[in-house]
Design a protein around this motif. Sequence first.
Motif, PDB file in Angstrom:
ATOM      1  N   GLU A 271      -3.826   2.539  -3.670  1.00 55.92           N
ATOM      2  CA  GLU A 271      -2.553   2.876  -4.327  1.00 55.92           C
ATOM      3  C   GLU A 271      -1.608   1.683  -4.215  1.00 55.92           C
ATOM      4  O   GLU A 271      -0.950   1.486  -3.193  1.00 55.92           O
ATOM      5  CB  GLU A 271      -1.926   4.109  -3.672  1.00 55.92           C
ATOM      6  CG  GLU A 271      -2.711   5.385  -3.859  1.00 55.92           C
ATOM      7  CD  GLU A 271      -2.005   6.572  -3.216  1.00 55.92           C
ATOM      8  OE1 GLU A 271      -0.925   6.960  -3.713  1.00 55.92           O
ATOM      9  OE2 GLU A 271      -2.524   7.095  -2.211  1.00 55.92           O
TER      10      GLU A 271
ATOM     11  N   LYS B  35      -9.370   2.816  -5.761  1.00 55.91           N
ATOM     12  CA  LYS B  35      -8.607   3.925  -5.164  1.00 55.91           C
ATOM     13  C   LYS B  35      -7.358   3.455  -4.427  1.00 55.91           C
ATOM     14  O   LYS B  35      -6.541   4.275  -3.998  1.00 55.91           O
ATOM     15  CB  LYS B  35      -9.507   4.709  -4.211  1.00 55.91           C
ATOM     16  CG  LYS B  35     -10.661   5.429  -4.908  1.00 55.91           C
ATOM     17  CD  LYS B  35     -11.487   6.228  -3.916  1.00 55.91           C
ATOM     18  CE  LYS B  35     -12.628   6.960  -4.613  1.00 55.91           C
ATOM     19  NZ  LYS B  35     -13.455   7.738  -3.641  1.00 55.91           N
TER      20      LYS B  35
ATOM     21  N   ARG C  62      -7.688  -4.133  -8.301  1.00 51.55           N
ATOM     22  CA  ARG C  62      -8.175  -3.020  -9.125  1.00 51.55           C
ATOM     23  C   ARG C  62      -9.707  -2.975  -9.081  1.00 51.55           C
ATOM     24  O   ARG C  62     -10.310  -1.899  -9.065  1.00 51.55           O
ATOM     25  CB  ARG C  62      -7.714  -3.173 -10.573  1.00 51.55           C
ATOM     26  CG  ARG C  62      -6.208  -3.104 -10.793  1.00 51.55           C
ATOM     27  CD  ARG C  62      -5.702  -1.690 -10.661  1.00 51.55           C
ATOM     28  NE  ARG C  62      -4.318  -1.571 -11.069  1.00 51.55           N
ATOM     29  CZ  ARG C  62      -3.412  -0.840 -10.438  1.00 51.55           C
ATOM     30  NH1 ARG C  62      -3.746  -0.156  -9.357  1.00 51.55           N
ATOM     31  NH2 ARG C  62      -2.176  -0.771 -10.867  1.00 51.55           N
TER      32      ARG C  62
ATOM     33  N   ASN D  21       0.847  -1.182   0.000  1.00 54.18           N
ATOM     34  CA  ASN D  21       0.000   0.000   0.000  1.00 54.18           C
ATOM     35  C   ASN D  21       0.891   1.244   0.000  1.00 54.18           C
ATOM     36  O   ASN D  21       1.550   1.546   0.996  1.00 54.18           O
ATOM     37  CB  ASN D  21      -0.902  -0.024   1.241  1.00 54.18           C
ATOM     38  CG  ASN D  21      -1.928   1.086   1.256  1.00 54.18           C
ATOM     39  OD1 ASN D  21      -1.608   2.238   1.023  1.00 54.18           O
ATOM     40  ND2 ASN D  21      -3.173   0.725   1.563  1.00 54.18           N
ATOM     41  N   LYS D  22       0.907   1.959  -1.112  1.00 53.07           N
ATOM     42  CA  LYS D  22       1.806   3.109  -1.254  1.00 53.07           C
ATOM     43  C   LYS D  22       1.499   4.214  -0.246  1.00 53.07           C
ATOM     44  O   LYS D  22       2.413   4.886   0.256  1.00 53.07           O
ATOM     45  CB  LYS D  22       1.712   3.673  -2.675  1.00 53.07           C
ATOM     46  CG  LYS D  22       2.494   2.898  -3.719  1.00 53.07           C
ATOM     47  CD  LYS D  22       2.509   3.661  -5.032  1.00 53.07           C
ATOM     48  CE  LYS D  22       3.483   3.040  -6.023  1.00 53.07           C
ATOM     49  NZ  LYS D  22       3.538   3.823  -7.284  1.00 53.07           N
ATOM     50  N   ALA D  23       0.218   4.397   0.049  1.00 51.58           N
ATOM     51  CA  ALA D  23      -0.156   5.460   0.988  1.00 51.58           C
ATOM     52  C   ALA D  23       0.406   5.174   2.380  1.00 51.58           C
ATOM     53  O   ALA D  23       0.888   6.083   3.071  1.00 51.58           O
ATOM     54  CB  ALA D  23      -1.678   5.590   1.034  1.00 51.58           C
TER      55      ALA D  23
END
Length: 422
Positions: A276, A274, A269, A142-144
């Motif tokens: 990331e 949403k 996806r 999770n990039k966030a």
Amino acid sequence: MKRWVFLMTAIAAAASLGLAQKTKLTIESWRNDDLKIWQNTILPAFMKKYPNIEVVFAPTAPTEYNAVLEAKLKAGTAGDLITCRPFDQSLELFKSKYLDDLTGLKGMDNYSEVAKAAWSTDDGKTTFCVPMASVIHGFLYNKAIFKELGLSEPKTEAEFLAVLEKIKANGKYIPLVMGTKDQWEAATMGYQNIGPTLWNGEVGRKGLISGKEAYNKGGFLRAFEALAKWRPFLGNGYQAQAYPDSQNLFAAGRGAIYPAGSWDIATFRQMNPKLELGAFKPYTFPSLGITQCVIDDHPDIAIGLNAASKNKEAARTFLSWVASDEFAQLYANALPGFFPLANVSYKVDDPVAQQFLSWRKECKTTFRSSYQILSRNANPNNENDLWNASAQVLNGTMTPQQAADFVQSRLASWYAPQKGNK
């Protein structure tokens, strides 16, 4: 004279009608979820290029496919083209003379020996299905969450464990989202994910088949030891956590890192557009002197020619097209996370799928250690034993050595080349 003119006109019309008739091919498959992709994207592209060949995609439910296909083949009613599962199931179809030898097919030289192995005889001399796609193992993140906690993609085991420690210390997120209830996750996305780098990919995998390597020594034992280090970072109640639970937790943003197969890209996806997503490849082990990454680029699907087909010329035309860059481009983007195996030029649009695909250039490739030859015995079965042992290592009910000894002893109990390795 009029009769003669009429007769010649009729003959010409009949000949013209004959020329206009199309050869119809039918594809048997278990991928019923791909029906619209084949109908709307892949087959129209082929038929535009070859207007005299009509192709129909006729899938069966995945759980019913093997039995239905076998019944059709025996009755002589199966389609011209047979979608092939990897390894023994398709090999048995070839041995039973239901599939043609495709070794000399135009386009087959676009595939490496590793890519063809899942659909070739044990000696590798004969290939009977055209490889379509593989799935690649690695890690999604999770990039966030990584940005929030100031984390970077880990490249080594030490960096991986340090990242997990920071996530755990923060307390807001599950560091590593995976459960052991279904067992197969522990082996497929755990042991077979990080293991190939430790047992040197094809060298180790082939060593198991020949008897030169064993599960309870060298890289195969070290893979269980490395897997055991994940245990403190799994979520609360992970022992009762099934695969869909893991997907839901990660999609909802409750966990930071998800040991993955590339097939999960499209799933996430859809579940949470949403989210990331980021990805990093299986880490290396410099402390053990291992700096060359090896990825599990596992063969998933291929397509063969029904030996009883009455339309073999048209079918071989289609199969050669499957080996082309045009097919690769269409398939890779219609199904992100399923990667064509042909060594041809194609571009993947999905950025995370691009990352997975880029690892082929950076790392050596292999596939899951238990899939070729070693799981032919029903009980004990090598693949099932790895599921069990990997889950027990993560549950803490087996030590890595106990798990390795368990898998090895059961393989040695029936597989002759391993009988000397207890």
